[in-house]
Design an enzyme around this catalytic site. Structure first.
Site, short mmCIF file in Angstrom:
data_model
loop_
_atom_site.label_atom_id
_atom_site.label_comp_id
_atom_site.label_asym_id
_atom_site.label_seq_id
_atom_site.Cartn_x
_atom_site.Cartn_y
_atom_site.Cartn_z
N LYS A 128 0.86 -1.20 -0.27
CA LYS A 128 -0.17 0.30 0.38
C LYS A 128 1.02 1.35 0.16
CE LYS A 128 -4.02 -1.40 2.11
NZ LYS A 128 -5.30 -0.91 2.65
N ASP A 158 -10.72 3.45 1.36
CA ASP A 158 -10.76 2.95 2.71
C ASP A 158 -11.85 3.83 3.64
OD1 ASP A 158 -10.06 0.72 2.67
OD2 ASP A 158 -8.00 0.98 3.42
#
Ligand code: NAP
Length: 283
Positions: A70, A106
């Site tokens: 990520k 997210d």
């Protein structure tokens, strides 16, 4: 049906076998009848650059990123959203004429179940844990306009580093606390978010908040657990017993996926189908 014109999407991770994304995305793709397929790609950290170049070479349309890529994906992107920059992590990438562009969905996923409430200007959010997911939660609470964000963690150095990483965002009123400060914080709490793995399968008999501490929460407080299995966690079971609003991590998982699929397909996506496919898979 996969044909010669089917477009490729996917998720990269190491390992990637545990990812629920292929189930959720392929269910939505099949429902819409879009000519796409979503595949898991296990990419070793040493192979990340070669994998990204390979994806460009074969014309992959976009992909999700899970642990441990990520952050390490960021140097390979030609464009990054302000949300991804603030969080310091990317979970969704798509192809542009200039190269790969990235964002982090997210935050959108985290915020979706909180849309019932509109005024957060007096709200105090308490975030338990200071890892990767906590960063998305802090960005989400900041975008809601929370008056105060209190991050509780067990490692003083990590907590200080976490606070320092938001120094460029002066609009965020963020403080960090050790766990033993939690009882005194709870009585003013509007939103209590668990971002630790406490309570996650297989340690399902653990909770980040003791029953006596939970009693300190005001009756209008919201208990939010990012964990989606078990569902509900012990933390949320206890919150429900206190008649608090309880939000589990499944909706965040669904909504971050739906946000990514909307970016790739540039059309509305069947969120109910995605939710249902995940529930069936988790069962
Ligand atoms: P992470 O980066 O490893 O962070 C975990 C945090 O929890 C760290 O701050 C860690 O503290 C703390 N922690 C771990 N064990 C603890 C314990 N026994 N007591 C107190 N604190 C503890 O993990 P993450 O990626 O943020 O994920 C965290 C959780 O969120 C996981 O359960 C994950 O499944 C869930 N999640 C859900 C979604 C969703 O879509 N619903 C999305 C992302 C994550 P140290 O830093 O001191 O180790």
């Amino acid at each position: 049906m996969i044909t010669g014109t089917t477009q490729l999407l996917g998720v990269i991770g190491y390992p990637v076998q545990h990812s629920l994304s292929p189930v959720m995305h392929n269910a939505a793709i099949a429902h819409i009848g879009a000519n796409y397929v979503y595949l898991p790609f296990q990419v070793h950290p040493d192979d990340l650059e070669r994998a990204i170049a390979g994806f460009a070479a074969i014309g992959l349309m976009g992909f999700n990123i899970t642990i441990p890529h990520k952050q390490s994906i960021m140097p390979f992107l030609s464009e990054m959203s302000s949300t991804a920059q603030a969080i310091g992590a990317v979970n969704t990438v798509w192809r542009t004429p200039q190269g790969w562009a990235g964002t982090n969905t997210d935050v959108e996923g985290f915020l979706a179940p909180l849309s019932h409430r509109t005024n957060w200007s007096q709200a105090i959010a308490i975030v338990l844990g200071n890892g990767g997911a906590a960063r998305a939660v802090v960005a989400g609470c900041a975008s809601l306009g929370c008056a105060e964000i209190c991050v509780v963690g067990r490692n003083r150095d990590k907590l200080n580093a976490f606070r320092a990483s938001w120094a460029d965002s002066p609009a965020i009123n963020l403080s960090v606390y050790p766990w033993d400060a939690l009882p005194t914080l709870l009585s003013n709490c509007t939103l209590l978010v668990n971002t630790t793995p406490l309570g996650m399968h297989p340690r399902i008999d653990e909770s980040p908040v003791s029953p006596s501490d939970l009693e300190r929460l005001p009756p209008e407080a919201i208990a939010y657990d990012l964990i989606y299995t078990p569902n509900p966690t012990l933390f949320l079971q206890r919150a429900k017993m206190r008649n608090l609003m309880a939000i589990d991590g499944l909706e965040m998982l669904v909504q971050q996926g739906a946000a990514a699929l909307r970016i790739w397909l540039e059309q509305p996506v069947p969120v109910d189908i995605m939710r249902q496919s995940l529930k069936e898979q988790l069962r």
